[in-house]
Design a protein around this motif. Sequence first.
Motif, PDB file in Angstrom:
ATOM      1  N   LYS A   1       0.625  -1.394  -0.147  1.00 22.95           N
ATOM      2  CA  LYS A   1      -0.226   0.367  -0.172  1.00 22.95           C
ATOM      3  C   LYS A   1       0.942   1.026  -0.309  1.00 22.95           C
ATOM      4  O   LYS A   1       0.675   2.259  -0.184  1.00 22.95           O
ATOM      5  CB  LYS A   1      -0.754   0.133   0.802  1.00 22.95           C
ATOM      6  CG  LYS A   1      -1.874   1.401   1.528  1.00 22.95           C
ATOM      7  CD  LYS A   1      -2.979   1.529   2.597  1.00 22.95           C
ATOM      8  CE  LYS A   1      -3.679   1.925   2.014  1.00 22.95           C
ATOM      9  NZ  LYS A   1      -4.761   2.243   3.117  1.00 22.95           N
ATOM     10  N   GLU A   2       1.584   1.687   0.998  1.00 22.32           N
ATOM     11  CA  GLU A   2       3.198   2.011   0.748  1.00 22.32           C
ATOM     12  C   GLU A   2       3.563   3.071  -1.028  1.00 22.32           C
ATOM     13  O   GLU A   2       4.339   3.646  -1.367  1.00 22.32           O
ATOM     14  CB  GLU A   2       4.388   2.128   1.558  1.00 22.32           C
ATOM     15  CG  GLU A   2       4.603   3.065   2.064  1.00 22.32           C
ATOM     16  CD  GLU A   2       4.676   4.379   2.465  1.00 22.32           C
ATOM     17  OE1 GLU A   2       4.982   5.995   1.546  1.00 22.32           O
ATOM     18  OE2 GLU A   2       3.227   4.502   2.623  1.00 22.32           O
ATOM     19  N   LEU A   3       3.801   1.387  -1.322  1.00 17.94           N
ATOM     20  CA  LEU A   3       4.036   1.829  -2.513  1.00 17.94           C
ATOM     21  C   LEU A   3       3.845   2.076  -3.671  1.00 17.94           C
ATOM     22  O   LEU A   3       3.932   3.008  -4.357  1.00 17.94           O
ATOM     23  CB  LEU A   3       5.138   0.200  -3.056  1.00 17.94           C
ATOM     24  CG  LEU A   3       5.479   0.234  -4.435  1.00 17.94           C
ATOM     25  CD1 LEU A   3       6.405   0.957  -4.856  1.00 17.94           C
ATOM     26  CD2 LEU A   3       5.681  -1.223  -4.583  1.00 17.94           C
ATOM     27  N   ALA A   4       2.481   1.744  -3.486  1.00 10.97           N
ATOM     28  CA  ALA A   4       1.496   2.370  -4.384  1.00 10.97           C
ATOM     29  C   ALA A   4       1.115   3.955  -4.200  1.00 10.97           C
ATOM     30  O   ALA A   4       1.068   4.957  -5.172  1.00 10.97           O
ATOM     31  CB  ALA A   4       0.226   1.338  -3.885  1.00 10.97           C
ATOM     32  N   ILE A   5       0.968   4.517  -2.506  1.00 12.77           N
ATOM     33  CA  ILE A   5       1.099   5.624  -1.975  1.00 12.77           C
ATOM     34  C   ILE A   5       2.025   6.650  -3.016  1.00 12.77           C
ATOM     35  O   ILE A   5       1.742   7.882  -3.455  1.00 12.77           O
ATOM     36  CB  ILE A   5       0.127   5.583  -0.869  1.00 12.77           C
ATOM     37  CG1 ILE A   5      -0.575   5.651  -0.313  1.00 12.77           C
ATOM     38  CG2 ILE A   5       1.133   7.181  -0.420  1.00 12.77           C
ATOM     39  CD1 ILE A   5      -1.222   5.049   1.038  1.00 12.77           C
ATOM     40  N   ARG A   6       2.569   5.622  -3.172  1.00  6.98           N
ATOM     41  CA  ARG A   6       4.666   6.837  -3.319  1.00  6.98           C
ATOM     42  C   ARG A   6       4.081   7.306  -4.904  1.00  6.98           C
ATOM     43  O   ARG A   6       4.888   8.045  -5.424  1.00  6.98           O
ATOM     44  CB  ARG A   6       5.633   6.370  -2.923  1.00  6.98           C
ATOM     45  CG  ARG A   6       6.098   6.586  -1.577  1.00  6.98           C
ATOM     46  CD  ARG A   6       6.828   5.342  -0.896  1.00  6.98           C
ATOM     47  NE  ARG A   6       7.433   5.750   0.396  1.00  6.98           N
ATOM     48  CZ  ARG A   6       8.460   6.205   1.189  1.00  6.98           C
ATOM     49  NH1 ARG A   6       9.210   6.877   0.405  1.00  6.98           N
ATOM     50  NH2 ARG A   6       8.082   6.269   2.730  1.00  6.98           N
ATOM     51  N   LEU A   7       3.709   5.805  -5.784  1.00  4.47           N
ATOM     52  CA  LEU A   7       4.064   6.332  -6.967  1.00  4.47           C
ATOM     53  C   LEU A   7       2.582   7.083  -7.549  1.00  4.47           C
ATOM     54  O   LEU A   7       2.999   7.633  -8.394  1.00  4.47           O
ATOM     55  CB  LEU A   7       3.209   4.697  -7.840  1.00  4.47           C
ATOM     56  CG  LEU A   7       4.246   3.593  -7.874  1.00  4.47           C
ATOM     57  CD1 LEU A   7       4.462   2.400  -7.323  1.00  4.47           C
ATOM     58  CD2 LEU A   7       6.086   3.665  -8.824  1.00  4.47           C
ATOM     59  N   ALA A   8       1.623   6.611  -6.537  1.00  6.44           N
ATOM     60  CA  ALA A   8       0.496   7.947  -6.747  1.00  6.44           C
ATOM     61  C   ALA A   8       0.560   9.377  -6.969  1.00  6.44           C
ATOM     62  O   ALA A   8       0.173  10.248  -7.712  1.00  6.44           O
ATOM     63  CB  ALA A   8      -1.055   7.206  -6.134  1.00  6.44           C
ATOM     64  N   ARG A   9       1.148   9.437  -5.899  1.00  6.58           N
ATOM     65  CA  ARG A   9       2.327  10.868  -5.518  1.00  6.58           C
ATOM     66  C   ARG A   9       3.085  11.530  -6.738  1.00  6.58           C
ATOM     67  O   ARG A   9       2.687  12.638  -6.806  1.00  6.58           O
ATOM     68  CB  ARG A   9       2.816  11.047  -4.070  1.00  6.58           C
ATOM     69  CG  ARG A   9       1.540  11.202  -3.041  1.00  6.58           C
ATOM     70  CD  ARG A   9       2.631  10.909  -1.966  1.00  6.58           C
ATOM     71  NE  ARG A   9       1.631  10.605   0.295  1.00  6.58           N
ATOM     72  CZ  ARG A   9       1.410  10.835   0.949  1.00  6.58           C
ATOM     73  NH1 ARG A   9       2.775  10.294   0.869  1.00  6.58           N
ATOM     74  NH2 ARG A   9       0.702  10.125   1.870  1.00  6.58           N
ATOM     75  N   ALA A  10       4.109  10.268  -7.028  1.00  7.16           N
ATOM     76  CA  ALA A  10       4.779  10.424  -7.917  1.00  7.16           C
ATOM     77  C   ALA A  10       4.369  11.345  -9.351  1.00  7.16           C
ATOM     78  O   ALA A  10       4.569  12.037  -9.457  1.00  7.16           O
ATOM     79  CB  ALA A  10       5.847   9.918  -8.713  1.00  7.16           C
ATOM     80  N   LEU A  11       3.031  10.575  -9.378  1.00  4.10           N
ATOM     81  CA  LEU A  11       2.096   9.991 -10.784  1.00  4.10           C
ATOM     82  C   LEU A  11       1.599  11.861 -10.513  1.00  4.10           C
ATOM     83  O   LEU A  11       1.151  12.836 -11.617  1.00  4.10           O
ATOM     84  CB  LEU A  11       1.522   9.208 -10.994  1.00  4.10           C
ATOM     85  CG  LEU A  11       2.014   8.369 -11.421  1.00  4.10           C
ATOM     86  CD1 LEU A  11       1.421   7.302 -11.669  1.00  4.10           C
ATOM     87  CD2 LEU A  11       2.863   8.448 -12.964  1.00  4.10           C
ATOM     88  N   ASP A  12       0.754  12.377  -9.270  1.00  2.96           N
ATOM     89  CA  ASP A  12       0.097  13.826  -8.917  1.00  2.96           C
ATOM     90  C   ASP A  12       1.270  14.643  -9.239  1.00  2.96           C
ATOM     91  O   ASP A  12       1.001  15.604 -10.089  1.00  2.96           O
ATOM     92  CB  ASP A  12      -0.686  13.040  -7.983  1.00  2.96           C
ATOM     93  CG  ASP A  12      -1.227  14.811  -6.954  1.00  2.96           C
ATOM     94  OD1 ASP A  12      -2.339  15.378  -8.128  1.00  2.96           O
ATOM     95  OD2 ASP A  12      -1.063  15.514  -6.577  1.00  2.96           O
ATOM     96  N   ALA A  13       2.118  15.223  -8.988  1.00  4.12           N
ATOM     97  CA  ALA A  13       3.417  15.453  -8.333  1.00  4.12           C
ATOM     98  C   ALA A  13       3.229  15.854 -10.038  1.00  4.12           C
ATOM     99  O   ALA A  13       3.961  16.825 -10.241  1.00  4.12           O
ATOM    100  CB  ALA A  13       4.311  15.687  -8.185  1.00  4.12           C
TER     101      ALA A  13
END
Length: 125
Positions: free
Chosen positions: A4-16
């Motif tokens: 879940k933390e990996l998914a969150i970090r990836l989503a944040r990178a895409l959002d940024a």
Amino acid sequence: MESKELAIRLARALDAKKAVNVHILAVEDLTTVTEYFVIATGMSTTHVGALADEAEFQLDREGVKVLRTEGHDGKRWVLLDYGSVIVHVFTQEAHDYYDLEHLWADATVVPASEWMPDDAETSKE
């Protein structure tokens, strides 16, 4: 790093990097292939490529290597496979055509409030 933390970090990178329609779907109860999908849309093939590159770059900096990538040549749908998390970055046309959110409608959506930075969430309201 847990899935879940990996998914969150990836989503944040895409959002940024200004991805649109970023979603995290928990699919662990629906498939044995992965635990999470991160789905995002870019505004052009160039943007799709840049989004995928940025997500891969940000996680690589943290020592998390992508296992496999697909679609970088056409950049309509780029897939990054991290094992427990699979990232799908689409053009709008490809996103509408494949409609993974509908295909995986039984998945649990991880609310943006769980992963989006507080300042970004208020600016998008």
